[in-house]
Design a protein around this motif. Structure first.
Motif, PDB file in Angstrom:
ATOM      1  N   PHE A   2       0.841  -1.188   0.000  1.00 29.10           N
ATOM      2  CA  PHE A   2       0.000   0.000   0.000  1.00 29.10           C
ATOM      3  C   PHE A   2       0.881   1.245   0.000  1.00 29.10           C
ATOM      4  CE2 PHE A   2      -3.065   2.984   1.815  1.00 29.10           C
ATOM      5  CZ  PHE A   2      -4.171   2.677   1.038  1.00 29.10           C
ATOM      6  N   ALA A   3       0.480   2.273  -0.735  1.00 27.49           N
ATOM      7  CA  ALA A   3       1.261   3.508  -0.820  1.00 27.49           C
ATOM      8  C   ALA A   3       0.434   4.677  -0.291  1.00 27.49           C
ATOM      9  CB  ALA A   3       1.672   3.779  -2.248  1.00 27.49           C
ATOM     10  N   ARG A  21       6.327  22.071  -1.834  1.00 27.93           N
ATOM     11  CA  ARG A  21       5.449  22.187  -3.001  1.00 27.93           C
ATOM     12  C   ARG A  21       5.261  20.859  -3.718  1.00 27.93           C
ATOM     13  NH1 ARG A  21       3.751  26.623  -1.170  1.00 27.93           N
ATOM     14  NH2 ARG A  21       4.914  28.515  -1.528  1.00 27.93           N
ATOM     15  N   SER A  22       6.185  19.924  -3.579  1.00 24.02           N
ATOM     16  CA  SER A  22       6.105  18.659  -4.298  1.00 24.02           C
ATOM     17  C   SER A  22       5.213  17.670  -3.542  1.00 24.02           C
ATOM     18  CB  SER A  22       7.506  18.065  -4.471  1.00 24.02           C
ATOM     19  OG  SER A  22       8.078  17.797  -3.220  1.00 24.02           O
ATOM     20  N   TRP A  23       4.822  16.610  -4.223  1.00 23.85           N
ATOM     21  CA  TRP A  23       4.024  15.538  -3.651  1.00 23.85           C
ATOM     22  C   TRP A  23       4.900  14.300  -3.547  1.00 23.85           C
ATOM     23  CZ3 TRP A  23      -1.112  15.664  -2.060  1.00 23.85           C
ATOM     24  CH2 TRP A  23      -1.750  16.894  -2.246  1.00 23.85           C
ATOM     25  N   VAL A  24       4.697  13.503  -2.499  1.00 22.52           N
ATOM     26  CA  VAL A  24       5.538  12.343  -2.216  1.00 22.52           C
ATOM     27  C   VAL A  24       4.686  11.086  -2.216  1.00 22.52           C
ATOM     28  CG1 VAL A  24       7.039  11.281  -0.487  1.00 22.52           C
ATOM     29  CG2 VAL A  24       7.123  13.734  -0.845  1.00 22.52           C
ATOM     30  N   LEU A  25       5.234  10.014  -2.820  1.00 17.69           N
ATOM     31  CA  LEU A  25       4.611   8.702  -2.778  1.00 17.69           C
ATOM     32  C   LEU A  25       5.531   7.814  -1.952  1.00 17.69           C
ATOM     33  CD1 LEU A  25       2.788   6.794  -5.462  1.00 17.69           C
ATOM     34  CD2 LEU A  25       4.687   5.647  -4.399  1.00 17.69           C
ATOM     35  N   GLU A  26       5.043   7.348  -0.810  1.00 19.89           N
ATOM     36  CA  GLU A  26       5.811   6.472   0.079  1.00 19.89           C
ATOM     37  C   GLU A  26       5.042   5.194   0.315  1.00 19.89           C
ATOM     38  OE1 GLU A  26       8.570   8.984   3.164  1.00 19.89           O
ATOM     39  OE2 GLU A  26       6.570   8.435   3.770  1.00 19.89           O
ATOM     40  N   PHE A  27       5.767   4.101   0.420  1.00 18.93           N
ATOM     41  CA  PHE A  27       5.154   2.817   0.713  1.00 18.93           C
ATOM     42  C   PHE A  27       5.082   2.617   2.218  1.00 18.93           C
ATOM     43  CE2 PHE A  27       6.882   2.256  -3.523  1.00 18.93           C
ATOM     44  CZ  PHE A  27       5.801   1.710  -4.172  1.00 18.93           C
ATOM     45  N   LYS A  55       9.148  11.490  -5.585  1.00 22.36           N
ATOM     46  CA  LYS A  55       8.647  12.860  -5.546  1.00 22.36           C
ATOM     47  C   LYS A  55       8.050  13.224  -6.902  1.00 22.36           C
ATOM     48  CE  LYS A  55      11.773  14.541  -2.051  1.00 22.36           C
ATOM     49  NZ  LYS A  55      12.751  15.545  -1.663  1.00 22.36           N
ATOM     50  N   PHE A  56       6.929  13.941  -6.855  1.00 20.63           N
ATOM     51  CA  PHE A  56       6.231  14.377  -8.061  1.00 20.63           C
ATOM     52  C   PHE A  56       5.911  15.856  -7.945  1.00 20.63           C
ATOM     53  CE2 PHE A  56       5.347   9.891  -7.508  1.00 20.63           C
ATOM     54  CZ  PHE A  56       5.568   9.386  -8.771  1.00 20.63           C
ATOM     55  N   ASP A  57       5.747  16.498  -9.100  1.00 20.72           N
ATOM     56  CA  ASP A  57       5.438  17.922  -9.118  1.00 20.72           C
ATOM     57  C   ASP A  57       3.980  18.213  -8.766  1.00 20.72           C
ATOM     58  OD1 ASP A  57       8.018  18.653  -9.773  1.00 20.72           O
ATOM     59  OD2 ASP A  57       7.642  18.521 -11.929  1.00 20.72           O
ATOM     60  N   SER A  58       3.098  17.251  -9.020  1.00 19.71           N
ATOM     61  CA  SER A  58       1.681  17.482  -8.737  1.00 19.71           C
ATOM     62  C   SER A  58       1.044  16.213  -8.179  1.00 19.71           C
ATOM     63  CB  SER A  58       0.936  17.909 -10.007  1.00 19.71           C
ATOM     64  OG  SER A  58       0.913  16.846 -10.928  1.00 19.71           O
ATOM     65  N   LYS A  59      -0.120  16.393  -7.544  1.00 20.86           N
ATOM     66  CA  LYS A  59      -0.857  15.262  -7.002  1.00 20.86           C
ATOM     67  C   LYS A  59      -1.353  14.356  -8.121  1.00 20.86           C
ATOM     68  CE  LYS A  59      -4.986  16.031  -5.492  1.00 20.86           C
ATOM     69  NZ  LYS A  59      -6.195  16.364  -4.728  1.00 20.86           N
ATOM     70  N   GLU A  60      -1.770  14.959  -9.213  1.00 20.66           N
ATOM     71  CA  GLU A  60      -2.288  14.182 -10.337  1.00 20.66           C
ATOM     72  C   GLU A  60      -1.210  13.267 -10.923  1.00 20.66           C
ATOM     73  OE1 GLU A  60      -2.703  17.526 -10.071  1.00 20.66           O
ATOM     74  OE2 GLU A  60      -4.796  17.461  -9.421  1.00 20.66           O
ATOM     75  N   ALA A  61       0.036  13.747 -10.980  1.00 16.27           N
ATOM     76  CA  ALA A  61       1.133  12.930 -11.505  1.00 16.27           C
ATOM     77  C   ALA A  61       1.416  11.746 -10.585  1.00 16.27           C
ATOM     78  CB  ALA A  61       2.384  13.780 -11.676  1.00 16.27           C
ATOM     79  N   ALA A  62       1.344  11.950  -9.285  1.00 10.10           N
ATOM     80  CA  ALA A  62       1.580  10.866  -8.332  1.00 10.10           C
ATOM     81  C   ALA A  62       0.471   9.820  -8.403  1.00 10.10           C
ATOM     82  CB  ALA A  62       1.691  11.427  -6.917  1.00 10.10           C
ATOM     83  N   HIS A  69       0.938   1.765 -12.427  1.00 15.01           N
ATOM     84  CA  HIS A  69       1.720   0.614 -11.975  1.00 15.01           C
ATOM     85  C   HIS A  69       0.922  -0.327 -11.073  1.00 15.01           C
ATOM     86  CE1 HIS A  69       5.547   1.868 -13.695  1.00 15.01           C
ATOM     87  NE2 HIS A  69       5.183   3.113 -13.375  1.00 15.01           N
ATOM     88  N   GLY A  70      -0.351  -0.080 -10.904  1.00 18.58           N
ATOM     89  CA  GLY A  70      -1.213  -0.971 -10.129  1.00 18.58           C
ATOM     90  C   GLY A  70      -0.926  -0.950  -8.638  1.00 18.58           C
ATOM     91  N   ILE A  71      -0.526   0.186  -8.110  1.00 19.40           N
ATOM     92  CA  ILE A  71      -0.203   0.317  -6.692  1.00 19.40           C
ATOM     93  C   ILE A  71      -1.436   0.860  -5.972  1.00 19.40           C
ATOM     94  CG2 ILE A  71       1.290   1.447  -5.013  1.00 19.40           C
ATOM     95  CD1 ILE A  71       3.337   1.780  -7.299  1.00 19.40           C
ATOM     96  N   PRO A  72      -1.977   0.131  -4.993  1.00 24.90           N
ATOM     97  CA  PRO A  72      -3.091   0.697  -4.220  1.00 24.90           C
ATOM     98  C   PRO A  72      -2.579   1.868  -3.389  1.00 24.90           C
ATOM     99  CG  PRO A  72      -2.428  -1.420  -3.318  1.00 24.90           C
ATOM    100  CD  PRO A  72      -1.631  -1.217  -4.564  1.00 24.90           C
ATOM    101  N   HIS A  73      -3.332   2.949  -3.375  1.00 23.90           N
ATOM    102  CA  HIS A  73      -2.828   4.164  -2.737  1.00 23.90           C
ATOM    103  C   HIS A  73      -3.939   4.909  -2.003  1.00 23.90           C
ATOM    104  CE1 HIS A  73      -4.311   5.367  -6.686  1.00 23.90           C
ATOM    105  NE2 HIS A  73      -4.599   6.534  -6.136  1.00 23.90           N
TER     106      HIS A  73
END
Length: 102
Positions: A2-3, A21-27, A55-62, A69-73
């Motif tokens: 889960f992310a 300002r950036s958005w982060v995706l962490e597991f 790290k991503f520039d926007s929430k939509e990109a994350a 990639h099929g990651i539940p988030h």
């Protein structure tokens, strides 16, 4: 695995909004961490939760990356704080409500 997708908050040592300002995706952790009996270090067998932080520039990109990639988030929206505009000279203003003392 889960992310969590979130926008990091500023640290206590910052007065500005730098690096927030950036958005982060962490597991999230899939197993509990354990203490090494010899050295006392905390370790885990799960590499993704310890070392992968995207790290991503926007929430939509994350979100697009996670769905591609099929990651539940789960998306955590940032809390909107009240902006404080204050100058150092306001501490010594004659219109101050509370007296300034030590």
């Amino acid at each position: 695995m889960f992310a969590r997708i979130y926008q990091p908050a500023k640290t206590a040592m910052q007065s500005g909004k730098g690096k927030t300002r950036s958005w982060v995706l962490e597991f999230e952790q899939s197993a509990a961490r354990r203490v090494d009996p010899l050295m006392g270090w905390i370790s885990s067998d799960d590499m993704k939760s310890n070392q992968v932080r995207l790290k991503f520039d926007s929430k939509e990109a994350a979100v697009a990356y996670a769905t591609e990639h099929g990651i539940p988030h789960k998306v955590s929206e940032p809390h909107g704080g009240k902006p404080v505009i204050k100058a150092y000279s306001d501490n010594f203003s004659a219109r101050r409500r509370k007296p300034w003392t030590h």
